[in-house]
Design a protein around this motif. Structure first.
Motif, mmCIF file in Angstrom:
data_model
loop_
_atom_site.group_PDB
_atom_site.id
_atom_site.type_symbol
_atom_site.label_atom_id
_atom_site.label_comp_id
_atom_site.label_asym_id
_atom_site.label_seq_id
_atom_site.Cartn_x
_atom_site.Cartn_y
_atom_site.Cartn_z
ATOM 1 N N MET A 189 0.825 -1.051 -0.183
ATOM 2 C CA MET A 189 -0.140 -0.192 -0.067
ATOM 3 C C MET A 189 0.844 1.318 0.052
ATOM 4 S SD MET A 189 -3.302 -0.801 -0.056
ATOM 5 C CE MET A 189 -4.093 0.625 0.934
ATOM 6 N N SER A 190 0.468 2.262 -0.744
ATOM 7 C CA SER A 190 1.196 3.479 -0.718
ATOM 8 C C SER A 190 1.077 4.283 0.400
ATOM 9 C CB SER A 190 0.859 4.204 -1.778
ATOM 10 O OG SER A 190 1.104 5.599 -1.923
ATOM 11 N N GLU A 191 2.029 5.067 0.989
ATOM 12 C CA GLU A 191 1.836 5.951 1.942
ATOM 13 C C GLU A 191 0.991 7.346 1.717
ATOM 14 O OE1 GLU A 191 5.116 8.805 3.504
ATOM 15 O OE2 GLU A 191 6.370 7.618 2.187
ATOM 16 N N PHE A 192 0.577 7.413 0.497
ATOM 17 C CA PHE A 192 0.091 8.615 0.023
ATOM 18 C C PHE A 192 -1.270 8.389 -0.506
ATOM 19 C CE2 PHE A 192 4.698 9.311 -1.130
ATOM 20 C CZ PHE A 192 4.837 10.506 -0.287
ATOM 21 N N GLU A 193 -2.257 9.146 -0.208
ATOM 22 C CA GLU A 193 -3.566 9.236 -0.710
ATOM 23 C C GLU A 193 -3.702 9.808 -2.135
ATOM 24 O OE1 GLU A 193 -6.619 10.701 1.942
ATOM 25 O OE2 GLU A 193 -6.008 9.450 3.717
ATOM 26 N N HIS A 194 -4.356 9.370 -2.979
ATOM 27 C CA HIS A 194 -4.101 9.758 -4.441
ATOM 28 C C HIS A 194 -5.668 9.372 -5.151
ATOM 29 C CE1 HIS A 194 -3.425 5.831 -6.389
ATOM 30 N NE2 HIS A 194 -2.823 5.501 -5.211
ATOM 31 N N TYR A 236 -5.473 8.605 -8.402
ATOM 32 C CA TYR A 236 -5.222 7.829 -9.799
ATOM 33 C C TYR A 236 -5.890 6.742 -9.777
ATOM 34 C CZ TYR A 236 -1.473 11.692 -9.873
ATOM 35 O OH TYR A 236 -0.802 12.666 -10.101
ATOM 36 N N SER A 237 -6.058 6.256 -10.959
ATOM 37 C CA SER A 237 -6.736 4.844 -11.362
ATOM 38 C C SER A 237 -5.663 3.654 -11.328
ATOM 39 C CB SER A 237 -7.428 4.896 -12.723
ATOM 40 O OG SER A 237 -6.489 4.910 -13.643
ATOM 41 N N PHE A 238 -4.494 4.009 -10.782
ATOM 42 C CA PHE A 238 -3.466 2.916 -10.666
ATOM 43 C C PHE A 238 -2.590 3.477 -9.493
ATOM 44 C CE2 PHE A 238 -2.057 6.712 -13.413
ATOM 45 C CZ PHE A 238 -0.790 6.720 -12.850
ATOM 46 N N ASP A 239 -1.848 2.454 -9.147
ATOM 47 C CA ASP A 239 -1.073 2.604 -8.008
ATOM 48 C C ASP A 239 0.521 3.343 -8.483
ATOM 49 O OD1 ASP A 239 0.674 2.565 -5.970
ATOM 50 O OD2 ASP A 239 0.857 0.339 -5.804
ATOM 51 N N PRO A 240 0.620 4.412 -8.064
ATOM 52 C CA PRO A 240 1.967 5.211 -8.513
ATOM 53 C C PRO A 240 3.213 4.582 -7.735
ATOM 54 C CG PRO A 240 0.456 6.865 -8.187
ATOM 55 C CD PRO A 240 -0.128 5.672 -7.470
ATOM 56 N N ALA A 241 2.993 3.496 -7.024
ATOM 57 C CA ALA A 241 4.209 2.776 -6.413
ATOM 58 C C ALA A 241 4.336 1.544 -7.114
ATOM 59 C CB ALA A 241 4.023 2.616 -4.823
ATOM 60 N N PHE A 259 7.397 6.566 -5.233
ATOM 61 C CA PHE A 259 6.158 6.625 -5.595
ATOM 62 C C PHE A 259 6.179 7.683 -6.563
ATOM 63 C CE2 PHE A 259 2.270 9.380 -5.360
ATOM 64 C CZ PHE A 259 1.179 8.503 -4.936
ATOM 65 N N ASP A 260 5.624 7.727 -7.952
ATOM 66 C CA ASP A 260 5.603 8.765 -8.855
ATOM 67 C C ASP A 260 4.641 8.329 -9.968
ATOM 68 O OD1 ASP A 260 6.184 10.510 -11.218
ATOM 69 O OD2 ASP A 260 8.374 10.492 -10.362
ATOM 70 N N HIS A 293 7.060 14.092 -8.667
ATOM 71 C CA HIS A 293 5.734 14.508 -9.603
ATOM 72 C C HIS A 293 4.606 14.652 -8.851
ATOM 73 C CE1 HIS A 293 8.806 13.162 -12.758
ATOM 74 N NE2 HIS A 293 8.501 14.382 -13.140
ATOM 75 N N PHE A 294 4.976 14.740 -7.490
ATOM 76 C CA PHE A 294 3.741 14.652 -6.763
ATOM 77 C C PHE A 294 3.790 15.537 -5.469
ATOM 78 C CE2 PHE A 294 1.036 12.623 -3.417
ATOM 79 C CZ PHE A 294 -0.255 12.408 -4.035
ATOM 80 N N GLU A 295 2.804 16.369 -5.008
ATOM 81 C CA GLU A 295 2.615 17.437 -4.011
ATOM 82 C C GLU A 295 2.436 16.549 -2.802
ATOM 83 O OE1 GLU A 295 0.535 20.878 -4.710
ATOM 84 O OE2 GLU A 295 1.734 21.649 -6.274
ATOM 85 N N TYR A 296 3.097 16.749 -1.562
ATOM 86 C CA TYR A 296 2.972 16.018 -0.448
ATOM 87 C C TYR A 296 3.502 16.792 0.835
ATOM 88 C CZ TYR A 296 7.781 14.327 -0.905
ATOM 89 O OH TYR A 296 9.199 14.176 -0.768
#
Length: 332
Positions: free
Chosen positions: A1-6, A8-13, A277-278, A306-309
């Motif tokens: 599981m990614s540490e980020f909420e997002h 996207y329709s796919f997992d950026p990790a 994660f990107d 490529h992601f603000e966090y």
């Protein structure tokens, strides 16, 4: 599981652990890979870049910033910025690539990685505020497909040449970088910095140009194309993936522009900062570039690209500090 909420329709990790990412392989080179790139470098090295410097545009962080233009392959004039120390001679030189958003101004690339440095910040052909050209798309999703039908026409090869010619222009404009250094053109005193698009271009260009003593790549693109075209993303990577689905034969061209394959040929110290994660540049491709590098190499992990966090500014500062230490150790 990614540490980020997002959203996207796919997992950026992409479901990979760090150990799995560090095991991503390097694609085998196509026939004639090295000869192809050596020929391209020889052509770029033969260009009379005729650099022209405009009026001073800014002064900050111990630097004076000027507009600059120079000639690259095909006779195209490339625009950008020249950065020089506000006082005294330059002790180090940098070519600094940009991301696929283009470069509208020097921005965060100044301050430079080391004080008492000179640098050239080009906008490669078709991109940014100073190298838009008729017939070359300025948007990333279209630019990355321009001329993709053959290795001779693919714009990415010419963009790499724009960086080689940038180095030639810098060494002509700042001749003290050549004095007392090793290698043709003062190579022992040049460093390369590139992020995303600029990171991929750097990996493609550095193996063939011995004027560079070291390089630092952040979230580099174009790594392991056979894997990248299987991974959904956003932006230029997704444009290539969609094109591949309709034209699978394009892999014969992309094989010559694989940043991981090229990175395996780099013979100078490198530092790579890949992200876990990107959504724009799949991490497996980024790690393929790092994995391909021979020693000495350094890894600086990023939580995301490529992601603000939350906490991003602190991570950016930590990378800047690590980059400064890397270049201090190698360029002094």
């Amino acid at each position: 599981m990614s540490e980020f909420e997002h959203g996207y329709s796919f997992d950026p990790a992409y479901g990979r652990t760090l150990d799995e990412l560090l095991d991503i392989p390097v694609p085998a080179p196509p026939a004639g890979f090295d000869a192809y790139w050596r020929d391209r470098f020889a052509a770029a090295a033969g260009v009379a870049t005729a650099p022209a410097v405009g009026p001073q545009e800014d002064e900050r962080d111990g630097c004076r910033i000027f507009g600059v233009s120079y000639t690259s392959v095909g006779g195209l004039r490339i625009g950008g910025w020249l950065v020089r120390p506000a006082e005294g001679p330059a002790e180090h030189g940098f070519v600094i690539g940009h991301g696929y958003g283009g470069r509208q101004e020097p921005g965060a690339d100044v301050p430079l990685p080391l004080p008492r440095s000179a640098a050239i910040l080009p906008c490669v052909r078709g991109m940014g505020s100073r190298s838009r050209r008729p017939g070359i798309p300025g948007q990333a999703e279209a630019h990355v497909l321009h001329g993709i039908e053959s290795r001779e026409t693919y714009v990415i090869g010419d963009c790499v040449a724009d960086l080689w010619c940038a180095a030639s222009a810098l060494l002509e404009l700042v001749p003290e970088l050549r004095e007392g250094s090793e290698g043709p053109g003062g190579g022992a005193r040049l460093g390369y910095v590139g992020e995303s698009f600029g990171g991929g271009l750097g990996a493609l260009g550095l193996p063939w140009d011995d004027r560079f003593a070291c390089g630092q790549l952040t979230v580099p693109t174009f790594g392991n194309h056979p894997l990248r075209v299987t991974l959904p993303s956003v932006g230029s990577g997704e444009a290539v993936r969609a094109y591949y689905e309709q034209h699978p034969e394009v892999m014969d061209v992309l094989a010559y522009f694989d940043a991981a394959t090229a990175a395996s040929r780099i013979r100078v110290p490198m530092m790579v900062a890949p992200a876990l994660f990107d959504p724009a540049v799949p991490p497996p491709g980024q790690f393929a570039v790092y994995n391909a590098l021979p020693e000495p190499r350094e890894l600086h992990l990023l939580r995301a690209g490529h992601f603000e966090y939350a906490g991003e500014s602190g991570d950016v500062a930590a990378l800047a500090k690590a980059r400064r230490g890397f270049f201090t150790a190698r360029l002094g």
